[in-house]
Scaffold this motif. Structure first.
Motif, PDB file in Angstrom:
ATOM      1  N   ARG A 164      33.161-101.516  52.024  1.00 41.65           N
ATOM      2  CA  ARG A 164      32.654-102.256  53.172  1.00 41.65           C
ATOM      3  C   ARG A 164      31.140-102.297  53.148  1.00 41.65           C
ATOM      4  O   ARG A 164      30.487-101.357  52.711  1.00 41.65           O
ATOM      5  CB  ARG A 164      33.121-101.577  54.455  1.00 41.65           C
ATOM      6  N   PHE A 165      30.590-103.391  53.617  1.00 38.38           N
ATOM      7  CA  PHE A 165      29.142-103.539  53.728  1.00 38.38           C
ATOM      8  C   PHE A 165      28.773-103.594  55.207  1.00 38.38           C
ATOM      9  O   PHE A 165      29.298-104.434  55.944  1.00 38.38           O
ATOM     10  CB  PHE A 165      28.669-104.806  53.016  1.00 38.38           C
ATOM     11  N   PHE A 166      27.904-102.711  55.616  1.00 41.92           N
ATOM     12  CA  PHE A 166      27.462-102.649  57.004  1.00 41.92           C
ATOM     13  C   PHE A 166      26.023-103.123  57.100  1.00 41.92           C
ATOM     14  O   PHE A 166      25.169-102.661  56.341  1.00 41.92           O
ATOM     15  CB  PHE A 166      27.473-101.207  57.518  1.00 41.92           C
ATOM     16  N   LYS A 167      25.761-103.998  58.044  1.00 45.70           N
ATOM     17  CA  LYS A 167      24.379-104.355  58.363  1.00 45.70           C
ATOM     18  C   LYS A 167      24.003-103.590  59.617  1.00 45.70           C
ATOM     19  O   LYS A 167      24.795-103.491  60.564  1.00 45.70           O
ATOM     20  CB  LYS A 167      24.243-105.851  58.624  1.00 45.70           C
ATOM     21  N   ALA A 168      22.800-103.043  59.607  1.00 44.14           N
ATOM     22  CA  ALA A 168      22.314-102.304  60.768  1.00 44.14           C
ATOM     23  C   ALA A 168      20.819-102.532  60.904  1.00 44.14           C
ATOM     24  O   ALA A 168      20.151-102.961  59.953  1.00 44.14           O
ATOM     25  CB  ALA A 168      22.624-100.821  60.623  1.00 44.14           C
ATOM     26  N   HIS A 169      20.315-102.239  62.077  1.00 39.11           N
ATOM     27  CA  HIS A 169      18.880-102.327  62.327  1.00 39.11           C
ATOM     28  C   HIS A 169      18.345-100.942  62.671  1.00 39.11           C
ATOM     29  O   HIS A 169      19.002-100.177  63.378  1.00 39.11           O
ATOM     30  CB  HIS A 169      18.579-103.274  63.480  1.00 39.11           C
ATOM     31  N   LEU A 170      17.186-100.640  62.133  1.00 36.38           N
ATOM     32  CA  LEU A 170      16.423 -99.451  62.507  1.00 36.38           C
ATOM     33  C   LEU A 170      15.212 -99.948  63.283  1.00 36.38           C
ATOM     34  O   LEU A 170      14.443-100.763  62.772  1.00 36.38           O
ATOM     35  CB  LEU A 170      15.955 -98.686  61.263  1.00 36.38           C
ATOM     36  N   LEU A 171      15.073 -99.459  64.503  1.00 40.15           N
ATOM     37  CA  LEU A 171      13.985 -99.898  65.374  1.00 40.15           C
ATOM     38  C   LEU A 171      13.092 -98.692  65.650  1.00 40.15           C
ATOM     39  O   LEU A 171      13.523 -97.726  66.294  1.00 40.15           O
ATOM     40  CB  LEU A 171      14.560-100.477  66.666  1.00 40.15           C
ATOM     41  N   PHE A 172      11.896 -98.747  65.125  1.00 38.77           N
ATOM     42  CA  PHE A 172      10.980 -97.608  65.192  1.00 38.77           C
ATOM     43  C   PHE A 172      10.057 -97.703  66.405  1.00 38.77           C
ATOM     44  O   PHE A 172       9.490 -98.759  66.676  1.00 38.77           O
ATOM     45  CB  PHE A 172      10.116 -97.554  63.927  1.00 38.77           C
ATOM     46  N   PRO A 173       9.860 -96.576  67.097  1.00 38.44           N
ATOM     47  CA  PRO A 173       8.880 -96.574  68.182  1.00 38.44           C
ATOM     48  C   PRO A 173       7.472 -96.464  67.602  1.00 38.44           C
ATOM     49  O   PRO A 173       7.292 -96.014  66.465  1.00 38.44           O
ATOM     50  CB  PRO A 173       9.245 -95.313  68.975  1.00 38.44           C
ATOM     51  N   LYS A 174       6.494 -96.840  68.371  1.00 44.91           N
ATOM     52  CA  LYS A 174       5.093 -96.717  67.919  1.00 44.91           C
ATOM     53  C   LYS A 174       4.737 -95.255  67.669  1.00 44.91           C
ATOM     54  O   LYS A 174       3.844 -94.960  66.891  1.00 44.91           O
ATOM     55  CB  LYS A 174       4.132 -97.311  68.956  1.00 44.91           C
ATOM     56  N   GLU A 175       5.469 -94.332  68.303  1.00 43.21           N
ATOM     57  CA  GLU A 175       5.196 -92.893  68.160  1.00 43.21           C
ATOM     58  C   GLU A 175       5.853 -92.273  66.921  1.00 43.21           C
ATOM     59  O   GLU A 175       5.766 -91.066  66.727  1.00 43.21           O
ATOM     60  CB  GLU A 175       5.678 -92.134  69.408  1.00 43.21           C
ATOM     61  N   TYR A 176       6.512 -93.080  66.107  1.00 46.01           N
ATOM     62  CA  TYR A 176       7.130 -92.576  64.874  1.00 46.01           C
ATOM     63  C   TYR A 176       6.033 -91.957  64.005  1.00 46.01           C
ATOM     64  O   TYR A 176       4.952 -92.508  63.921  1.00 46.01           O
ATOM     65  CB  TYR A 176       7.812 -93.732  64.129  1.00 46.01           C
ATOM     66  N   PRO A 177       6.217 -90.820  63.401  1.00 48.51           N
ATOM     67  CA  PRO A 177       7.426 -90.025  63.244  1.00 48.51           C
ATOM     68  C   PRO A 177       7.619 -88.922  64.291  1.00 48.51           C
ATOM     69  O   PRO A 177       8.513 -88.098  64.153  1.00 48.51           O
ATOM     70  CB  PRO A 177       7.237 -89.401  61.871  1.00 48.51           C
ATOM     71  N   LEU A 178       6.798 -88.895  65.321  1.00 48.33           N
ATOM     72  CA  LEU A 178       6.984 -87.876  66.350  1.00 48.33           C
ATOM     73  C   LEU A 178       8.243 -88.131  67.175  1.00 48.33           C
ATOM     74  O   LEU A 178       8.846 -87.201  67.703  1.00 48.33           O
ATOM     75  CB  LEU A 178       5.759 -87.794  67.265  1.00 48.33           C
ATOM     76  N   GLN A 179       8.647 -89.400  67.279  1.00 46.37           N
ATOM     77  CA  GLN A 179       9.872 -89.776  67.973  1.00 46.37           C
ATOM     78  C   GLN A 179      10.784 -90.508  66.986  1.00 46.37           C
ATOM     79  O   GLN A 179      10.301 -91.200  66.093  1.00 46.37           O
ATOM     80  CB  GLN A 179       9.564 -90.686  69.165  1.00 46.37           C
TER      81      GLN A 179
END
Length: 168
Positions: free
Chosen positions: A53-68
């Motif tokens: 199976r192929f899964f599409k997903a989104h990663l949404l980073f906060p401006k505080e990344y990598p602290l959050q």
């Protein structure tokens, strides 16, 4: 950490993934002008219900990344105890850092700034192979996983067929 620092770190992590790909997933930007929004393609782990199976997903980073931590959401339909019906992924590694107010998770299991996109995606692939039904995001899927595995397996197979048809 300032917005500028996270905006510098994310392109480095993306370049590292493209330079040294990891089996089981690939990542890129949703929009070339937006470093905080990534699209990932995950391949279902071998010898699991999601194999092939192929899964599409989104990663949404906060401006505080990598602290959050980033937020991860499956775009492809999925039936899984640790993924909400709307696609939101609920695993420890993506929970805010520090102590769990409910006492279920240790701080060391939650988000740490040393995590990378690679460690997140490896954790998600592991979760796909071995769900945690003790802390479900989708209670119905977890209950079915425990009490009626054949129905659970049929629902996953339906999602697998649907994802394969979408790729054709």
């Amino acid at each position: 950490m300032s917005d500028l620092q996270s905006a510098l770190l994310l392109p480095k992590q993306l370049a590292q993934l493209n330079k040294n790909p990891v089996e089981g997933f690939s990542a890129g930007l949703i929009d070339d002008d937006e470093i905080y929004r990534w699209q990932v393609l995950i391949i279902g782990p071998p010898e699991t219900l999601n194999e092939g199976r192929f899964f599409k997903a989104h990663l949404l980073f906060p401006k505080e990344y990598p602290l959050q931590p980033p937020r991860m959401k499956f775009v492809t339909e999925i039936w899984h105890p640790n993924i909400e019906r709307n696609g939101d992924v609920r695993i420890s590694i993506l929970h805010e850092p520090g102590d769990d107010k409910w006492g279920y998770e240790q701080a060391s299991e939650r988000w740490l700034p040393v995590q990378t996109v690679q460690t997140i995606l490896i954790s998600v692939i592991s979760m796909l192979a071995d769900p945690n039904d003790e802390s479900p995001a989708n209670v119905d899927a977890a209950k079915e996983w425990r009490e009626n595995y054949m129905d659970f397996k049929r629902k996953v197979a339906r999602c697998v067929r649907k994802s394969q048809e979408e790729c054709i």
